[in-house]
Design a protein around this motif. Sequence first.
Motif, mmCIF file in Angstrom:
data_model
loop_
_atom_site.group_PDB
_atom_site.id
_atom_site.type_symbol
_atom_site.label_atom_id
_atom_site.label_comp_id
_atom_site.label_asym_id
_atom_site.label_seq_id
_atom_site.Cartn_x
_atom_site.Cartn_y
_atom_site.Cartn_z
ATOM 1 N N GLY A 1 -12.257 -23.297 0.429
ATOM 2 C CA GLY A 1 -11.594 -22.607 -0.672
ATOM 3 C C GLY A 1 -10.242 -23.225 -0.981
ATOM 4 N N THR A 2 -9.671 -22.838 -2.100
ATOM 5 C CA THR A 2 -8.326 -23.285 -2.451
ATOM 6 C C THR A 2 -7.327 -22.566 -1.548
ATOM 7 N N VAL A 3 -6.105 -23.053 -1.529
ATOM 8 C CA VAL A 3 -5.062 -22.397 -0.741
ATOM 9 C C VAL A 3 -4.908 -20.950 -1.184
ATOM 10 N N HIS A 4 -4.934 -20.716 -2.483
ATOM 11 C CA HIS A 4 -4.801 -19.358 -3.014
ATOM 12 C C HIS A 4 -5.939 -18.472 -2.534
ATOM 13 N N GLU A 5 -7.165 -18.971 -2.533
ATOM 14 C CA GLU A 5 -8.315 -18.189 -2.077
ATOM 15 C C GLU A 5 -8.209 -17.871 -0.588
ATOM 16 N N LYS A 6 -7.787 -18.850 0.191
ATOM 17 C CA LYS A 6 -7.638 -18.630 1.633
ATOM 18 C C LYS A 6 -6.578 -17.577 1.914
ATOM 19 N N LEU A 7 -5.465 -17.637 1.184
ATOM 20 C CA LEU A 7 -4.387 -16.686 1.408
ATOM 21 C C LEU A 7 -4.795 -15.278 0.992
ATOM 22 N N PHE B 1 -4.832 -12.159 3.487
ATOM 23 C CA PHE B 1 -4.159 -10.901 3.168
ATOM 24 C C PHE B 1 -5.105 -9.729 3.393
ATOM 25 N N ASN B 2 -6.337 -9.862 2.951
ATOM 26 C CA ASN B 2 -7.324 -8.804 3.131
ATOM 27 C C ASN B 2 -7.575 -8.525 4.610
ATOM 28 N N LEU B 3 -7.552 -9.577 5.428
ATOM 29 C CA LEU B 3 -7.736 -9.408 6.869
ATOM 30 C C LEU B 3 -6.586 -8.601 7.462
ATOM 31 N N TYR B 4 -5.354 -8.935 7.076
ATOM 32 C CA TYR B 4 -4.176 -8.259 7.617
ATOM 33 C C TYR B 4 -4.031 -6.838 7.071
ATOM 34 N N ASP B 5 -4.581 -6.583 5.899
ATOM 35 C CA ASP B 5 -4.533 -5.245 5.314
ATOM 36 C C ASP B 5 -5.644 -4.414 5.952
ATOM 37 N N ASP C 1 -5.468 -0.594 1.867
ATOM 38 C CA ASP C 1 -4.750 0.160 0.851
ATOM 39 C C ASP C 1 -3.992 -0.743 -0.114
ATOM 40 N N GLY C 2 -4.174 -2.059 0.023
ATOM 41 C CA GLY C 2 -3.530 -2.990 -0.885
ATOM 42 C C GLY C 2 -2.164 -3.466 -0.439
ATOM 43 N N TYR C 3 -1.742 -3.040 0.758
ATOM 44 C CA TYR C 3 -0.443 -3.439 1.292
ATOM 45 C C TYR C 3 -0.578 -3.802 2.761
ATOM 46 N N ILE C 4 0.363 -4.600 3.249
ATOM 47 C CA ILE C 4 0.448 -4.877 4.678
ATOM 48 C C ILE C 4 1.742 -4.267 5.184
ATOM 49 N N ASN C 5 1.649 -3.404 6.188
ATOM 50 C CA ASN C 5 2.868 -2.908 6.812
ATOM 51 C C ASN C 5 3.071 -3.623 8.147
ATOM 52 N N LYS C 6 4.218 -3.393 8.752
ATOM 53 C CA LYS C 6 4.563 -4.131 9.958
ATOM 54 C C LYS C 6 3.605 -3.812 11.106
ATOM 55 N N GLU C 7 3.126 -2.592 11.161
ATOM 56 C CA GLU C 7 2.203 -2.206 12.235
ATOM 57 C C GLU C 7 0.877 -2.957 12.107
ATOM 58 N N GLU C 8 0.393 -3.103 10.878
ATOM 59 C CA GLU C 8 -0.858 -3.836 10.669
ATOM 60 C C GLU C 8 -0.698 -5.295 11.075
ATOM 61 N N MET C 9 0.410 -5.898 10.661
ATOM 62 C CA MET C 9 0.634 -7.292 11.023
ATOM 63 C C MET C 9 0.779 -7.445 12.538
ATOM 64 N N MET C 10 1.437 -6.477 13.167
ATOM 65 C CA MET C 10 1.600 -6.507 14.612
ATOM 66 C C MET C 10 0.242 -6.420 15.312
ATOM 67 N N THR D 1 3.252 -6.640 -0.436
ATOM 68 C CA THR D 1 2.179 -6.638 -1.425
ATOM 69 C C THR D 1 1.497 -8.005 -1.451
ATOM 70 N N LEU D 2 0.363 -8.082 -2.142
ATOM 71 C CA LEU D 2 -0.319 -9.362 -2.275
ATOM 72 C C LEU D 2 0.577 -10.379 -2.967
ATOM 73 N N ASP D 3 1.271 -9.958 -4.014
ATOM 74 C CA ASP D 3 2.154 -10.878 -4.730
ATOM 75 C C ASP D 3 3.274 -11.388 -3.831
ATOM 76 N N GLU D 4 3.856 -10.513 -3.031
ATOM 77 C CA GLU D 4 4.910 -10.920 -2.104
ATOM 78 C C GLU D 4 4.355 -11.890 -1.060
ATOM 79 N N PHE D 5 3.178 -11.598 -0.581
ATOM 80 C CA PHE D 5 2.535 -12.435 0.429
ATOM 81 C C PHE D 5 2.288 -13.833 -0.120
ATOM 82 N N LEU D 6 1.694 -13.915 -1.307
ATOM 83 C CA LEU D 6 1.405 -15.207 -1.924
ATOM 84 C C LEU D 6 2.684 -15.969 -2.238
#
Length: 208
Positions: free
Chosen positions: A100-106, A110-114, A118-127, A170-175
Motif C-alpha cells: 500500500g501507499t504510505v497514506h494507506e499504511k498509516l 491508526f485503525n489498529l491503535y484505535d 471511536d475514531g480517536y486514539i487516546n494515550k491509554e490505547e496507544m500505551m 484524530t486521524l488528521d493529526e496522526f497523518l
Amino acid sequence: KIEDELEMTMVCHRPEGLEQLEAQTNFTKRELQVLYRGFKNECPSGVVNEETFKQIYAQFFPHGDASMYAHYLFHAFDTTQTGSVKFEDFVTALSILLRGTVHEKLRWTFNLYDINKDGYINKEEMMDIVKAIYDMMGKYTYPVLKEDTPRQHVDIFFQKMDKNKDGIVTLDEFLESCQEDTRNLQFFDSAPPQPPATQFRIPAASSP
C-alpha cells in the motif's frame, strides 16, 4: 487455473473469485493462488478465529508473549467484527501492509491503535498497543528496558501528535504528524510489526 477455482468450493467459506481479488488488491492472480493455498493449509474451513490466529502468530515470537498484540491485530483484520477473518480480509490487509501507499499504511495503523473504534486514539490505547509490542518482542530482544520505557515512548509520541492538546489524536493529526516528521513516519510505518505472509506458512509474494 481451474483447479484453484475448484479448490475454493471445498471449504466452508468460499472466497471471492481470484479475478475480483486481483482487481481489489495489489497482488497478481498467481500470488493470490499461492496465498490462498497457504491460508487454506492453516485454516481448512476458510476462516480463522482469534484463538487460531494467536497460536499461529505466537510461533514467530518464541521469546515473548504475542497474545495481546495478536488480539489487537486480529480485530484490525476483522473489519466486520464477526469474530473470524476470511481469506478476503487477510489478503486485503496484507496488500495494504506490504504494497500500500504510505497514506494507506498509516490509515491502517491508526485503525489498529484505535482499539475501541471511536475514531480517536487516546494515550491509554496507544500505551496498550506499545506495551503489547514490547511484550511480544520479549526480554531477549530488549534485555535492558526499564519498566517505564513504554510509557516514556508513548508520552513522547503523543506529545508530538496531539496538536491541539485535547488528550486525543484524530486521524488528521496522526497523518499530519507522521508525514511532517520522518522519525514518526518511520516508527509507525514499521510498527506494528507487519504480519508477513510467511506467518501463515505462505511464501511471501514477490515485489511487483
